[in-house]
Design a protein around this motif. Structure first.
Motif, mmCIF file in Angstrom:
data_model
loop_
_atom_site.group_PDB
_atom_site.id
_atom_site.type_symbol
_atom_site.label_atom_id
_atom_site.label_comp_id
_atom_site.label_asym_id
_atom_site.label_seq_id
_atom_site.Cartn_x
_atom_site.Cartn_y
_atom_site.Cartn_z
ATOM 1 N N ASP A 74 0.809 -1.230 0.000
ATOM 2 C CA ASP A 74 0.000 0.000 0.000
ATOM 3 C C ASP A 74 0.835 1.269 0.000
ATOM 4 N N VAL A 75 2.057 1.216 0.514
ATOM 5 C CA VAL A 75 2.878 2.421 0.594
ATOM 6 C C VAL A 75 3.373 2.861 -0.785
ATOM 7 N N ALA A 76 3.299 1.978 -1.778
ATOM 8 C CA ALA A 76 3.803 2.289 -3.124
ATOM 9 C C ALA A 76 2.813 3.143 -3.903
ATOM 10 N N ASP A 77 3.353 3.998 -4.780
ATOM 11 C CA ASP A 77 2.510 4.814 -5.656
ATOM 12 C C ASP A 77 2.014 4.018 -6.861
ATOM 13 N N ASP A 78 2.796 3.035 -7.279
ATOM 14 C CA ASP A 78 2.420 2.214 -8.435
ATOM 15 C C ASP A 78 3.278 0.954 -8.415
ATOM 16 N N ASP A 79 3.024 0.050 -9.348
ATOM 17 C CA ASP A 79 3.836 -1.170 -9.427
ATOM 18 C C ASP A 79 4.193 -1.471 -10.875
ATOM 19 N N ILE A 80 5.247 -2.260 -11.042
ATOM 20 C CA ILE A 80 5.765 -2.616 -12.362
ATOM 21 C C ILE A 80 6.194 -4.078 -12.322
ATOM 22 N N SER A 81 6.184 -4.748 -13.469
ATOM 23 C CA SER A 81 6.584 -6.157 -13.499
ATOM 24 C C SER A 81 8.061 -6.293 -13.139
ATOM 25 N N GLU A 82 8.408 -7.438 -12.538
ATOM 26 C CA GLU A 82 9.801 -7.637 -12.133
ATOM 27 C C GLU A 82 10.725 -7.798 -13.332
ATOM 28 N N ILE A 83 10.202 -8.271 -14.458
ATOM 29 C CA ILE A 83 11.030 -8.381 -15.663
ATOM 30 C C ILE A 83 11.504 -6.992 -16.087
ATOM 31 N N THR A 84 10.566 -6.046 -16.161
ATOM 32 C CA THR A 84 10.916 -4.667 -16.535
ATOM 33 C C THR A 84 11.834 -4.034 -15.495
ATOM 34 N N ALA A 85 11.546 -4.279 -14.217
ATOM 35 C CA ALA A 85 12.364 -3.692 -13.149
ATOM 36 C C ALA A 85 13.802 -4.185 -13.220
ATOM 37 N N HIS A 86 14.001 -5.495 -13.456
ATOM 38 C CA HIS A 86 15.367 -6.023 -13.546
ATOM 39 C C HIS A 86 16.102 -5.444 -14.754
ATOM 40 N N ALA A 87 15.403 -5.276 -15.862
ATOM 41 C CA ALA A 87 16.036 -4.701 -17.049
ATOM 42 C C ALA A 87 16.475 -3.257 -16.784
ATOM 43 N N TYR A 88 15.668 -2.506 -16.067
ATOM 44 C CA TYR A 88 16.037 -1.137 -15.711
ATOM 45 C C TYR A 88 17.189 -1.126 -14.710
ATOM 46 N N GLY A 89 17.165 -2.064 -13.779
ATOM 47 C CA GLY A 89 18.172 -2.079 -12.726
ATOM 48 C C GLY A 89 19.588 -2.184 -13.247
ATOM 49 N N VAL A 90 19.792 -2.963 -14.307
ATOM 50 C CA VAL A 90 21.165 -3.166 -14.798
ATOM 51 C C VAL A 90 21.749 -1.891 -15.412
ATOM 52 N N ARG A 91 20.908 -0.906 -15.699
ATOM 53 C CA ARG A 91 21.442 0.376 -16.180
ATOM 54 C C ARG A 91 22.308 1.040 -15.118
ATOM 55 N N ILE A 92 22.036 0.699 -13.855
ATOM 56 C CA ILE A 92 22.816 1.222 -12.740
ATOM 57 C C ILE A 92 23.799 0.187 -12.216
ATOM 58 N N THR A 93 23.392 -1.077 -12.175
ATOM 59 C CA THR A 93 24.184 -2.094 -11.470
ATOM 60 C C THR A 93 25.162 -2.864 -12.348
#
Length: 262
Positions: A74-93
């Protein structure tokens, strides 16, 4: 006023949180057992991150959730699929000098292969969520049988001189196979090395032959296991890299998406 963005990755076993600033730099990470109150745990993580950084929650521009329990945080403003999140994450990691074409994510209850194009956009993915073999839970079960801890299974396996053959594709049968090896006095270091090779082979079988380009990057809790990483390198006959903050890659990706929304 400086703004911050938080990503929450609600896994089956652990709930991970990551905070980034406006420049996309990772400011802090936290992990807790998911427990029975996913939403309460998520709210506590957000509060703890703000306290650790000395900021108020008003300075948090956006909170993005991902993972298994993303819909109930409930504390989140929105949600996204974990596939998309992992793809975005590697831009930093991802290490700066490598361009991952395949993400190998080994989590507590599933393992995923995510195929990326040159711009880190998701081209395709494969997922094993039907059986615990090839996941962190499998490693925990085997560690208990061999009377060691999950953080020791990797280092112990590196001392193996003759890895055992563990052929079962089902975690229940593989467990019986390991118990049999113990009864026959096989060295646990060789059993652990065999377990890692078995896991690597199972996950590699999911790889799409047409999409094997680019570097291979490991994320998830399984990426912290040096023995599993070595098994992947042996089976693929190529270097396998580990993301910075591998366990938090999904949460970092969610935070990055949240920064774009915010």
């Amino acid at each position: 006023m400086q703004r911050y963005y938080i990503g929450l990755d609600g896994g089956s076993t652990y709930l991970k949180a990551a905070m980034i600033d406006e420049r996309g730099a990772v400011m802090d990470t936290l992990v807790r057992n998911t427990g029975i109150d996913n939403s309460g745990t998520a709210a506590a993580l957000v509060e703890a991150l703000c306290q650790r950084r000395g900021i108020t929650q008003k300075q948090v521009g956006y909170i993005m959730a991902t993972g298994y329990s993303r819909k109930v945080l409930d504390v989140a403003d929105d949600d996204i699929s974990e596939i998309t999140a992992h793809a975005y994450g590697v831009r930093i990691t991802a290490p700066a000098q490598w361009r991952p074409g395949i993400i190998v994510d080994v989590g507590g209850q599933d393992s995923k292969l995510i195929y990326l194009d040159a711009n880190y956009a998701v081209k395709n993915f494969s997922m094993n969520d039907k059986c615990a073999a090839g996941t962190g839970k499998f490693m925990e079960v085997i560690a208990q049988i061999l009377e060691t801890t999950i953080d020791q299974v990797g280092p112990l396996s590196l001392a193996s001189t003759e890895p055992c053959d563990i052929n079962s594709t089902c975690v229940v049968f593989a467990q019986s196979e390991v118990i049999s090896l113990v009864a026959r006095k096989f060295d646990r270091r060789d059993i652990l090395a065999g377990m890692h090779l078995s896991m690597a082979r199972r996950i590699i079988k999911m790889m799409r032959k047409s999409e094997k380009g680019g570097d291979v990057l490991m994320t998830g809790g399984g990426a912290l296991n040096v023995g599993l990483r070595q098994a992947f390198e042996e089976e693929l006959m190529r270097d396998v890299f580990v993301a910075t903050y591998p366990q938090f890659n999904g949460a970092i990706g969610a935070a990055l998406i949240g920064s774009e929304r915010g």
